[in-house]
Design a protein around this motif. Structure first.
Motif, PDB file in Angstrom:
ATOM      1  N   ALA A 262       0.860  -1.189   0.000  1.00 10.11           N
ATOM      2  CA  ALA A 262       0.000   0.000   0.000  1.00 10.11           C
ATOM      3  C   ALA A 262       0.891   1.232   0.000  1.00 10.11           C
ATOM      4  O   ALA A 262       1.638   1.470   0.950  1.00 10.11           O
ATOM      5  CB  ALA A 262      -0.909  -0.003   1.219  1.00 10.11           C
ATOM      6  N   ARG A 263       0.808   2.019  -1.067  1.00 10.39           N
ATOM      7  CA  ARG A 263       1.709   3.161  -1.211  1.00 10.39           C
ATOM      8  C   ARG A 263       1.216   4.401  -0.477  1.00 10.39           C
ATOM      9  O   ARG A 263       1.985   5.321  -0.239  1.00 10.39           O
ATOM     10  CB  ARG A 263       1.899   3.473  -2.697  1.00 10.39           C
ATOM     11  CG  ARG A 263       2.575   2.341  -3.456  1.00 10.39           C
ATOM     12  CD  ARG A 263       2.901   2.735  -4.873  1.00 10.39           C
ATOM     13  NE  ARG A 263       3.598   1.666  -5.579  1.00 10.39           N
ATOM     14  CZ  ARG A 263       4.042   1.755  -6.823  1.00 10.39           C
ATOM     15  NH1 ARG A 263       3.864   2.875  -7.508  1.00 10.39           N
ATOM     16  NH2 ARG A 263       4.670   0.740  -7.398  1.00 10.39           N
ATOM     17  N   THR A 264      -0.067   4.423  -0.148  1.00  9.75           N
ATOM     18  CA  THR A 264      -0.638   5.572   0.559  1.00  9.75           C
ATOM     19  C   THR A 264      -1.529   5.085   1.680  1.00  9.75           C
ATOM     20  O   THR A 264      -1.946   3.922   1.719  1.00  9.75           O
ATOM     21  CB  THR A 264      -1.476   6.441  -0.398  1.00  9.75           C
ATOM     22  OG1 THR A 264      -2.624   5.680  -0.833  1.00  9.75           O
ATOM     23  CG2 THR A 264      -0.660   6.875  -1.619  1.00  9.75           C
ATOM     24  N   ASP A 265      -1.847   6.002   2.594  1.00 16.43           N
ATOM     25  CA  ASP A 265      -2.768   5.654   3.666  1.00 16.43           C
ATOM     26  C   ASP A 265      -4.139   5.294   3.100  1.00 16.43           C
ATOM     27  O   ASP A 265      -4.824   4.411   3.630  1.00 16.43           O
ATOM     28  CB  ASP A 265      -2.907   6.824   4.639  1.00 16.43           C
ATOM     29  CG  ASP A 265      -1.664   7.030   5.495  1.00 16.43           C
ATOM     30  OD1 ASP A 265      -0.829   6.102   5.563  1.00 16.43           O
ATOM     31  OD2 ASP A 265      -1.525   8.119   6.090  1.00 16.43           O
ATOM     32  N   ALA A 266      -4.535   5.976   2.020  1.00 17.88           N
ATOM     33  CA  ALA A 266      -5.835   5.692   1.409  1.00 17.88           C
ATOM     34  C   ALA A 266      -5.881   4.269   0.867  1.00 17.88           C
ATOM     35  O   ALA A 266      -6.892   3.568   1.020  1.00 17.88           O
ATOM     36  CB  ALA A 266      -6.117   6.699   0.300  1.00 17.88           C
ATOM     37  N   GLN A 267      -4.808   3.836   0.216  1.00 22.05           N
ATOM     38  CA  GLN A 267      -4.754   2.464  -0.285  1.00 22.05           C
ATOM     39  C   GLN A 267      -4.774   1.467   0.869  1.00 22.05           C
ATOM     40  O   GLN A 267      -5.471   0.448   0.809  1.00 22.05           O
ATOM     41  CB  GLN A 267      -3.505   2.259  -1.136  1.00 22.05           C
ATOM     42  CG  GLN A 267      -3.558   2.935  -2.495  1.00 22.05           C
ATOM     43  CD  GLN A 267      -2.386   2.549  -3.379  1.00 22.05           C
ATOM     44  OE1 GLN A 267      -1.539   1.727  -3.004  1.00 22.05           O
ATOM     45  NE2 GLN A 267      -2.323   3.122  -4.567  1.00 22.05           N
ATOM     46  N   PHE A 268      -4.019   1.751   1.909  1.00 27.55           N
ATOM     47  CA  PHE A 268      -3.981   0.866   3.081  1.00 27.55           C
ATOM     48  C   PHE A 268      -5.366   0.714   3.691  1.00 27.55           C
ATOM     49  O   PHE A 268      -5.832  -0.398   3.971  1.00 27.55           O
ATOM     50  CB  PHE A 268      -2.995   1.424   4.113  1.00 27.55           C
ATOM     51  CG  PHE A 268      -3.013   0.712   5.437  1.00 27.55           C
ATOM     52  CD1 PHE A 268      -2.542  -0.591   5.554  1.00 27.55           C
ATOM     53  CD2 PHE A 268      -3.507   1.344   6.574  1.00 27.55           C
ATOM     54  CE1 PHE A 268      -2.562  -1.258   6.778  1.00 27.55           C
ATOM     55  CE2 PHE A 268      -3.527   0.691   7.802  1.00 27.55           C
ATOM     56  CZ  PHE A 268      -3.056  -0.612   7.897  1.00 27.55           C
ATOM     57  N   ASP A 269      -6.062   1.830   3.885  1.00 21.90           N
ATOM     58  CA  ASP A 269      -7.402   1.787   4.482  1.00 21.90           C
ATOM     59  C   ASP A 269      -8.380   1.041   3.576  1.00 21.90           C
ATOM     60  O   ASP A 269      -9.240   0.296   4.058  1.00 21.90           O
ATOM     61  CB  ASP A 269      -7.908   3.210   4.734  1.00 21.90           C
ATOM     62  CG  ASP A 269      -7.148   3.913   5.859  1.00 21.90           C
ATOM     63  OD1 ASP A 269      -6.534   3.214   6.682  1.00 21.90           O
ATOM     64  OD2 ASP A 269      -7.167   5.159   5.898  1.00 21.90           O
ATOM     65  N   ALA A 270      -8.245   1.239   2.260  1.00 26.96           N
ATOM     66  CA  ALA A 270      -9.147   0.562   1.314  1.00 26.96           C
ATOM     67  C   ALA A 270      -8.910  -0.943   1.316  1.00 26.96           C
ATOM     68  O   ALA A 270      -9.867  -1.728   1.244  1.00 26.96           O
ATOM     69  CB  ALA A 270      -8.953   1.132  -0.080  1.00 26.96           C
ATOM     70  N   LEU A 271      -7.660  -1.362   1.390  1.00 24.12           N
ATOM     71  CA  LEU A 271      -7.340  -2.788   1.413  1.00 24.12           C
ATOM     72  C   LEU A 271      -7.852  -3.437   2.694  1.00 24.12           C
ATOM     73  O   LEU A 271      -8.407  -4.541   2.671  1.00 24.12           O
ATOM     74  CB  LEU A 271      -5.830  -2.994   1.273  1.00 24.12           C
ATOM     75  CG  LEU A 271      -5.235  -2.692  -0.096  1.00 24.12           C
ATOM     76  CD1 LEU A 271      -3.713  -2.700  -0.033  1.00 24.12           C
ATOM     77  CD2 LEU A 271      -5.724  -3.695  -1.143  1.00 24.12           C
ATOM     78  N   LYS A 272      -7.671  -2.750   3.805  1.00 20.79           N
ATOM     79  CA  LYS A 272      -8.160  -3.281   5.086  1.00 20.79           C
ATOM     80  C   LYS A 272      -9.679  -3.419   5.063  1.00 20.79           C
ATOM     81  O   LYS A 272     -10.222  -4.460   5.450  1.00 20.79           O
ATOM     82  CB  LYS A 272      -7.709  -2.362   6.229  1.00 20.79           C
ATOM     83  CG  LYS A 272      -8.189  -2.802   7.600  1.00 20.79           C
ATOM     84  CD  LYS A 272      -7.517  -1.991   8.715  1.00 20.79           C
ATOM     85  CE  LYS A 272      -7.913  -0.542   8.671  1.00 20.79           C
ATOM     86  NZ  LYS A 272      -7.381   0.210   9.837  1.00 20.79           N
ATOM     87  N   ALA A 273     -10.360  -2.381   4.590  1.00 20.66           N
ATOM     88  CA  ALA A 273     -11.819  -2.420   4.537  1.00 20.66           C
ATOM     89  C   ALA A 273     -12.308  -3.489   3.563  1.00 20.66           C
ATOM     90  O   ALA A 273     -13.289  -4.193   3.836  1.00 20.66           O
ATOM     91  CB  ALA A 273     -12.366  -1.049   4.139  1.00 20.66           C
ATOM     92  N   GLY A 274     -11.625  -3.627   2.417  1.00 17.57           N
ATOM     93  CA  GLY A 274     -12.029  -4.621   1.430  1.00 17.57           C
ATOM     94  C   GLY A 274     -11.863  -6.034   1.939  1.00 17.57           C
ATOM     95  O   GLY A 274     -12.730  -6.897   1.707  1.00 17.57           O
TER      96      GLY A 274
END
Length: 322
Positions: A262-274
């Protein structure tokens, strides 16, 4: 005399000592960078495999085909695939069994400035598809487009097939007008500014399918299930325990973040939620709903997709009573 007595006593002690059984090792072959590694890492980190009476050995593979070859050749004990593949193998006489892992599916994404509001609006567009012409998400979307808008999605668009990372890059660069990708790439694409046009789960529901049916899971051989039932039961329990941790513990995700690309916090949060959204319920799979999905896939993909399977083979899904 004393020496003989001590030897006799020692032998007596040796005779009554219990023999400790060796912990069975389960070899799990998965894609090196697949999301399933997050669950397997959690299992090993918290020693959930040991709690289940097994030792987990994770084997990183370059691709899904390589994992299937290793599995069929007896070089590994467990792989990850979808249950439709398991159904096809069972119909061909192979005793494979599916243990649910995830119900997460992808979707169709377009650029944030795209005028498209429905699949019918993609007429004349170039669509990037992760996989090939028989990709299950693509088939579901074709059926949904035909039902909801009488739109021939395949006939009235241009398709570009490729690996998920390629489709991801093509969508971000604008080389394709829309993209169909696996859920974790879709999560990162949304976090990068693309807009979801259609969710596969919503399309499936509109077709009368049950979006709660887990598509992906661990695959084991029936022979191992019969000969090492406790080991498979322990593995299934470890998987469920790991899901419970990942569903509730944010600190666990912070620990896993270096593995998540995850290159950004937004990507990290999206992956966790997904990932969390894809955790299936801890209950038996609805076999009637699965059979309905299989029959739709037979109609759309035919023998090329499902071989001799025309209905759900008995014994496809694992239960602790298998």
């Amino acid at each position: 005399m004393i020496a003989r007595l001590l030897l006799s006593l020692s032998l007596s002690v040796l005779v009554v000592l219990p023999i400790r059984a060796e912990t069975p090792t389960l070899r799990v072959a998965v894609l090196k960078f697949g999301t399933v590694n997050w669950e397997l890492d959690t299992i090993q980190h918290h020693r959930l495999d040991a709690a289940g009476g097994i030792s987990l050995q994770v084997q990183g593979m370059a691709g899904g085909s390589a994992a299937k070859v290793a599995f069929q050749g007896g070089e590994t004990d467990v792989i990850v695939s979808d249950w439709l593949w398991v159904a096809r193998q069972r119909a061909a006489g192979k005793d494979y069994v599916f243990i649910p892992y995830s119900k997460a599916v992808g979707g169709v994404l377009v650029g944030k400035d795209s005028p498209a509001q429905s699949l019918a609006d993609l007429k004349g567009s170039k669509i990037g598809i992760a996989g090939g012409p028989l990709d299950k998400s693509w088939l579901i979307l074709r059926a949904y487009a035909a039902q909801s808008a009488n739109f021939d999605l395949a006939g009235q668009t241009e398709q570009v097939y490729g690996a998920p990372p390629l489709i991801f890059k093509s969508a971000l660069s604008g080389d394709v007008d829309a993209a169909i990708n696996f859920w974790h790439f879709m999560a990162k694409m949304e976090a990068s500014g693309l807009r979801k046009l259609v969710d596969i789960a919503d399309a499936a529901k509109a077709l009368g399918l049950d979006p709660e049916t887990p598509l992906l899971g661990y695959v084991v051989k029936g022979e191992m299930l019969r000969d090492n039932a406790d080991a498979i039961k322990g593995f299934a329990a470890a998987s469920r325990a790991a899901k419970t941790i990942l569903a509730t513990d944010d600190a666990e995700w912070d620990r896993l973040r270096p593995r998540m690309n995850a290159r950004t916090d937004a990507q990290f949060d999206a992956l966790k939620a997904g990932f969390r959204a894809g955790i299936p319920a801890d209950q038996p799979i609805d076999e009637a709903a699965a059979d309905k999905m299989l029959k739709l896939m037979v109609r759309l993909g035919g023998e090329k997709l499902l071989g001799q399977a025309t209905e759900l083979p008995e014994g496809t899904f694992y239960s602790s009573g298998n």
